[in-house]
Scaffold this motif. Sequence first.
Motif, PDB file in Angstrom:
ATOM      1  N   ARG A  13     104.678  29.692   5.017  1.00 48.54           N
ATOM      2  CA  ARG A  13     105.082  30.760   4.099  1.00 48.54           C
ATOM      3  C   ARG A  13     103.845  31.497   3.575  1.00 48.54           C
ATOM      4  O   ARG A  13     103.817  32.720   3.515  1.00 48.54           O
ATOM      5  CB  ARG A  13     105.872  30.136   2.944  1.00 48.54           C
ATOM      6  N   VAL A  14     102.804  30.743   3.235  1.00 49.11           N
ATOM      7  CA  VAL A  14     101.573  31.361   2.715  1.00 49.11           C
ATOM      8  C   VAL A  14     100.911  32.193   3.817  1.00 49.11           C
ATOM      9  O   VAL A  14     100.449  33.305   3.577  1.00 49.11           O
ATOM     10  CB  VAL A  14     100.605  30.278   2.197  1.00 49.11           C
ATOM     11  N   LEU A  15     100.912  31.656   5.050  1.00 50.69           N
ATOM     12  CA  LEU A  15     100.257  32.379   6.146  1.00 50.69           C
ATOM     13  C   LEU A  15     100.999  33.659   6.497  1.00 50.69           C
ATOM     14  O   LEU A  15     100.406  34.631   6.957  1.00 50.69           O
ATOM     15  CB  LEU A  15     100.142  31.472   7.381  1.00 50.69           C
ATOM     16  N   ALA A  16     102.312  33.659   6.253  1.00 48.62           N
ATOM     17  CA  ALA A  16     103.088  34.861   6.551  1.00 48.62           C
ATOM     18  C   ALA A  16     102.620  36.039   5.700  1.00 48.62           C
ATOM     19  O   ALA A  16     102.784  37.197   6.089  1.00 48.62           O
ATOM     20  CB  ALA A  16     104.570  34.591   6.315  1.00 48.62           C
ATOM     21  N   GLY A  17     102.008  35.738   4.548  1.00 49.10           N
ATOM     22  CA  GLY A  17     101.568  36.819   3.666  1.00 49.10           C
ATOM     23  C   GLY A  17     100.151  37.306   3.965  1.00 49.10           C
ATOM     24  O   GLY A  17      99.656  38.222   3.305  1.00 49.10           O
ATOM     25  N   VAL A  18      99.489  36.697   4.945  1.00 49.73           N
ATOM     26  CA  VAL A  18      98.105  37.086   5.249  1.00 49.73           C
ATOM     27  C   VAL A  18      98.103  38.370   6.071  1.00 49.73           C
ATOM     28  O   VAL A  18      98.856  38.491   7.033  1.00 49.73           O
ATOM     29  CB  VAL A  18      97.409  35.943   6.028  1.00 49.73           C
ATOM     30  N   PRO A  19      97.274  39.350   5.693  1.00 48.23           N
ATOM     31  CA  PRO A  19      97.232  40.613   6.446  1.00 48.23           C
ATOM     32  C   PRO A  19      96.882  40.377   7.913  1.00 48.23           C
ATOM     33  O   PRO A  19      96.127  39.452   8.231  1.00 48.23           O
ATOM     34  CB  PRO A  19      96.099  41.393   5.762  1.00 48.23           C
ATOM     35  N   ALA A  20      97.438  41.234   8.769  1.00 55.85           N
ATOM     36  CA  ALA A  20      97.161  41.115  10.207  1.00 55.85           C
ATOM     37  C   ALA A  20      95.658  41.212  10.443  1.00 55.85           C
ATOM     38  O   ALA A  20      94.960  41.950   9.765  1.00 55.85           O
ATOM     39  CB  ALA A  20      97.889  42.227  10.949  1.00 55.85           C
ATOM     40  N   GLY A  21      95.179  40.429  11.385  1.00 55.66           N
ATOM     41  CA  GLY A  21      93.756  40.483  11.724  1.00 55.66           C
ATOM     42  C   GLY A  21      92.924  39.463  10.966  1.00 55.66           C
ATOM     43  O   GLY A  21      91.800  39.179  11.339  1.00 55.66           O
ATOM     44  N   GLU A  22      93.473  38.925   9.904  1.00 59.23           N
ATOM     45  CA  GLU A  22      92.740  37.876   9.182  1.00 59.23           C
ATOM     46  C   GLU A  22      93.221  36.518   9.678  1.00 59.23           C
ATOM     47  O   GLU A  22      94.405  36.313   9.892  1.00 59.23           O
ATOM     48  CB  GLU A  22      92.980  37.984   7.672  1.00 59.23           C
ATOM     49  N   ASP A  23      92.281  35.599   9.814  1.00 56.95           N
ATOM     50  CA  ASP A  23      92.642  34.270  10.307  1.00 56.95           C
ATOM     51  C   ASP A  23      91.901  33.239   9.456  1.00 56.95           C
ATOM     52  O   ASP A  23      90.928  32.638   9.893  1.00 56.95           O
ATOM     53  CB  ASP A  23      92.236  34.160  11.789  1.00 56.95           C
ATOM     54  N   PRO A  24      92.354  33.083   8.202  1.00 57.37           N
ATOM     55  CA  PRO A  24      91.542  32.321   7.244  1.00 57.37           C
ATOM     56  C   PRO A  24      91.578  30.807   7.424  1.00 57.37           C
ATOM     57  O   PRO A  24      90.677  30.126   6.959  1.00 57.37           O
ATOM     58  CB  PRO A  24      92.157  32.702   5.894  1.00 57.37           C
ATOM     59  N   VAL A  25      92.613  30.264   8.100  1.00 60.50           N
ATOM     60  CA  VAL A  25      92.717  28.807   8.158  1.00 60.50           C
ATOM     61  C   VAL A  25      91.826  28.267   9.270  1.00 60.50           C
ATOM     62  O   VAL A  25      91.969  28.634  10.433  1.00 60.50           O
ATOM     63  CB  VAL A  25      94.180  28.373   8.365  1.00 60.50           C
ATOM     64  N   THR A  26      90.861  27.412   8.909  1.00 61.23           N
ATOM     65  CA  THR A  26      89.937  26.877   9.910  1.00 61.23           C
ATOM     66  C   THR A  26      90.393  25.523  10.435  1.00 61.23           C
ATOM     67  O   THR A  26      89.936  25.073  11.465  1.00 61.23           O
ATOM     68  CB  THR A  26      88.528  26.712   9.319  1.00 61.23           C
ATOM     69  N   HIS A  27      91.298  24.869   9.697  1.00 59.10           N
ATOM     70  CA  HIS A  27      91.727  23.542  10.132  1.00 59.10           C
ATOM     71  C   HIS A  27      92.974  23.122   9.355  1.00 59.10           C
ATOM     72  O   HIS A  27      93.105  23.433   8.183  1.00 59.10           O
ATOM     73  CB  HIS A  27      90.609  22.524   9.874  1.00 59.10           C
ATOM     74  N   ARG A 256     101.146  14.634   3.209  1.00 58.56           N
ATOM     75  CA  ARG A 256     100.505  15.870   2.780  1.00 58.56           C
ATOM     76  C   ARG A 256      99.941  16.641   3.961  1.00 58.56           C
ATOM     77  O   ARG A 256      99.381  16.059   4.875  1.00 58.56           O
ATOM     78  CB  ARG A 256      99.385  15.570   1.783  1.00 58.56           C
ATOM     79  N   THR A 257     100.112  17.965   3.884  1.00 53.15           N
ATOM     80  CA  THR A 257      99.482  18.852   4.857  1.00 53.15           C
ATOM     81  C   THR A 257      98.261  19.433   4.162  1.00 53.15           C
ATOM     82  O   THR A 257      98.368  19.953   3.055  1.00 53.15           O
ATOM     83  CB  THR A 257     100.460  19.986   5.239  1.00 53.15           C
ATOM     84  N   ILE A 258      97.104  19.305   4.798  1.00 53.19           N
ATOM     85  CA  ILE A 258      95.882  19.815   4.177  1.00 53.19           C
ATOM     86  C   ILE A 258      95.337  20.958   5.019  1.00 53.19           C
ATOM     87  O   ILE A 258      95.102  20.785   6.223  1.00 53.19           O
ATOM     88  CB  ILE A 258      94.821  18.702   4.053  1.00 53.19           C
ATOM     89  N   ALA A 259      95.176  22.116   4.406  1.00 53.90           N
ATOM     90  CA  ALA A 259      94.662  23.280   5.132  1.00 53.90           C
ATOM     91  C   ALA A 259      93.305  23.666   4.563  1.00 53.90           C
ATOM     92  O   ALA A 259      93.127  23.726   3.341  1.00 53.90           O
ATOM     93  CB  ALA A 259      95.642  24.448   5.004  1.00 53.90           C
ATOM     94  N   LEU A 260      92.336  23.908   5.456  1.00 51.82           N
ATOM     95  CA  LEU A 260      91.027  24.402   5.034  1.00 51.82           C
ATOM     96  C   LEU A 260      91.009  25.908   5.263  1.00 51.82           C
ATOM     97  O   LEU A 260      91.391  26.378   6.339  1.00 51.82           O
ATOM     98  CB  LEU A 260      89.905  23.714   5.815  1.00 51.82           C
ATOM     99  N   TRP A 261      90.540  26.651   4.278  1.00 56.31           N
ATOM    100  CA  TRP A 261      90.766  28.098   4.236  1.00 56.31           C
ATOM    101  C   TRP A 261      89.460  28.803   3.904  1.00 56.31           C
ATOM    102  O   TRP A 261      88.837  28.486   2.898  1.00 56.31           O
ATOM    103  CB  TRP A 261      91.801  28.339   3.129  1.00 56.31           C
ATOM    104  N   GLU A 262      89.063  29.761   4.745  1.00 60.48           N
ATOM    105  CA  GLU A 262      87.844  30.526   4.473  1.00 60.48           C
ATOM    106  C   GLU A 262      88.197  31.995   4.280  1.00 60.48           C
ATOM    107  O   GLU A 262      88.639  32.667   5.215  1.00 60.48           O
ATOM    108  CB  GLU A 262      86.844  30.394   5.632  1.00 60.48           C
TER     109      GLU A 262
END
Length: 781
Positions: A13-27, A256-262
Amino acid sequence: MGGQDRGHALLNRVLAGVPAGEDPVTHVAHIPERRARTVEWPKWTPTELRDALRARGVERPWTHQVAAAEAAHGGRHVVVATGTASGKSLAYQLPVLSRLLTDPRATALYLAPTKALGADQLRSVSDLDLAGVRAAAYDGDTPMADRDWVRAHARWVFTNPDMLHRGVLPAHGRWATFFRRLAYVVIDECHAYRGVFGSHVALLLRRLRRVARRYGADPVFVLASATVAEPARSASVLSGVDCVAVTEDGSPRGARTIALWEPPLLEDLAGENGAPVRRSAGAEAARILTDLVVEGARTLTFIRSRRGAELTALGARRHLSEVDSDLVERVAAYRGGYLPEERRALERALSDGRLLGVATTNALELGVDIAGLDAVVVAGYPGTLASFWQQAGRAGRAGDGALVVFVARDDPLDTYLVHHPSAILDRPVEATVLDPGNPYVLTPQLACAAAELPITSEELPTLGGAAAVEALDALTSDGVVRRRPAGWYWVAHDRPHSDVDIRGSGGEQVAVVEADTGRLLGTVDPASACASVHPGALYLHQGSSYVVDDLDLDNGLALVHAEDPEWTTVPRDLIDITVVRTLREERHAGVSVCLGEVDVTTQVTSYLRRLPSGRVLDQVPLDLPPQTLRTRAVWYTVSADLLHGSAPGGAGLVPARVPGALHAAEHAAIGLLPLFATCDRWDIGGVSTALHADTGEATVFVHDGHPGGAGFADRGFAALVPWLSATREAISSCECPAGCPSCVQSPKCGNGNEPLDKAGAVAVLDVVLRAIRADATATSA
Ligand SMILES: [Zn+2]
Ligand SMILES: [Zn+2]
């Protein structure tokens, strides 16, 4: 949909709100559910205690609670080191309350690093309503009229190290009955005692034991800790007694799901020296928080600064007002209101879902009973893995999945972590670092000890051995202590306690006072006063801003007036470092690595006034005296041959590039040291130079920021190869072209981040690591 997938669903759900072209999740990682493991109540548990705990909802205790309680009951000093919300309180309540109920004369002492936590724990014990236990607080808030009652009648005294140091031990005669019967000492959240504060508390606990011994008592220590590496060793260094560790956590925990985000680099914004900047972790966290609140997920967001917490809550409320205005009121900032009622209200509001999102500083880490949330957002690495897991541990109810998002700040350590998931997900948490042998801690502590009871030579081994003798000699030549056949006696007129600041700020604090009203706004360390409250400096206090008119170092006073200019100030300084004594030295071909004592001399020479856009308005000269700090440092030197050599093994740097390469390597190394020592980058400093007078070579120093050191440089020396390897990785994995705050720029550089050479830093670190590793291979072969 099964509860276990809730964490993933929230992430999508959070990733659905990320603007196109951005790929913030590294892991993305998944931590499976852990089921509860319970056991029977220990046979020795009094029926009334078992009934009271059952009435509170504890049907059967978890395995770790009973393991720790059994050890303590059997007379073993014990530390229980398990995760957040694993019911560590019961591990000490069980043996202590059992003893108080079955031995009507026994007493116990409870110590917490903060008053707030102590108040919570006292309430938890009082709520059990057990006859004859008489638990009571004895801290700065205890009315004078109540103090006599506590001394005479309380059987379980809840206090903190500050009060033990200033209020209890100096007047131990008035506590004679309490000490004579002292059966248990509980030290809660003991991982909070680190660095200089931890070193003071370690000696304070030795003072406590000798006073108890004087009255014939030898209490059992029960320590509670967050998950840390080597808990038994850390607890034993802290308490001065051998502790066994209980680490098998028997409490249940949801998956728990853990996401690393840059956060992405911003295209149209340039920072210092034109470097690219990333979207701030706080702004990113506000967007993530918004999406989670819209999903109905109860979410806690941790931000490092108080202002950051307020801005993030504000940002989320603004986003929500565009989506669903009903949700705006369900997001709040936690403004560090430490009143127990306020915290209770917050806990209730979050647990019943009236509040869905809270942004807070690390203040919430201690003393707030919130667990089982749907999501936690950690914006900026909190400084230690222990803190990170403590914060992440607020998420995840048994049988239900949860999401944890770690958002990297624009900082080399955070950059390293999101690109090296195993460094955050698979590494054991750090051991706490403290050094009771630091002479700047030991000497004043021994003065207090001598003023409480004469120090005998039999006690010296537990009080620091040879270092204690040196400290006592110094006190003797100062004329405050006298050596007699039976030991060292305090002979000065006044007791030393009130002059000894166990929070370890090194000397008299500088008071920051509003000139018009005479109101005391806060205090700053004398060591950092020139940098933070120089004339003209912008000073922030609880979200309001002030400008400093005058700094009087002799009287420890900074006068300010309220003003809210559009600029901020940045001090510029000259730093010089001299080697006083080299304690350890390792030589390799062209590289040497040392640990030793240094004098760091800092002079703040001017400050810049800077607009939020980064534009500098002007540079204002200052006339402030140099300040010298004697402390410990770790340093490495690199020969000119290695630096300039283009042959294999050389860095191939022309001389003009060397200062920038070393400076960049120094900044990044300071940023990464907190990964190996439990420190903050603000606890340490550094100096680099292409030719140092004492070493005769290019040298990079990283030093402790406290007088006498706090053990951080020692840690850096011990972990040099992994530390410098991580430093190199953090620099090379940052995708900026020539250096940015995520890799080699430092927020506290006194030189305006000039010169910096990102590629040069990688080249220097490569030759240093190659030289050290070549020797390691040679020895192991
Ligand atoms: Zn960078
Ligand atoms: Zn610098």
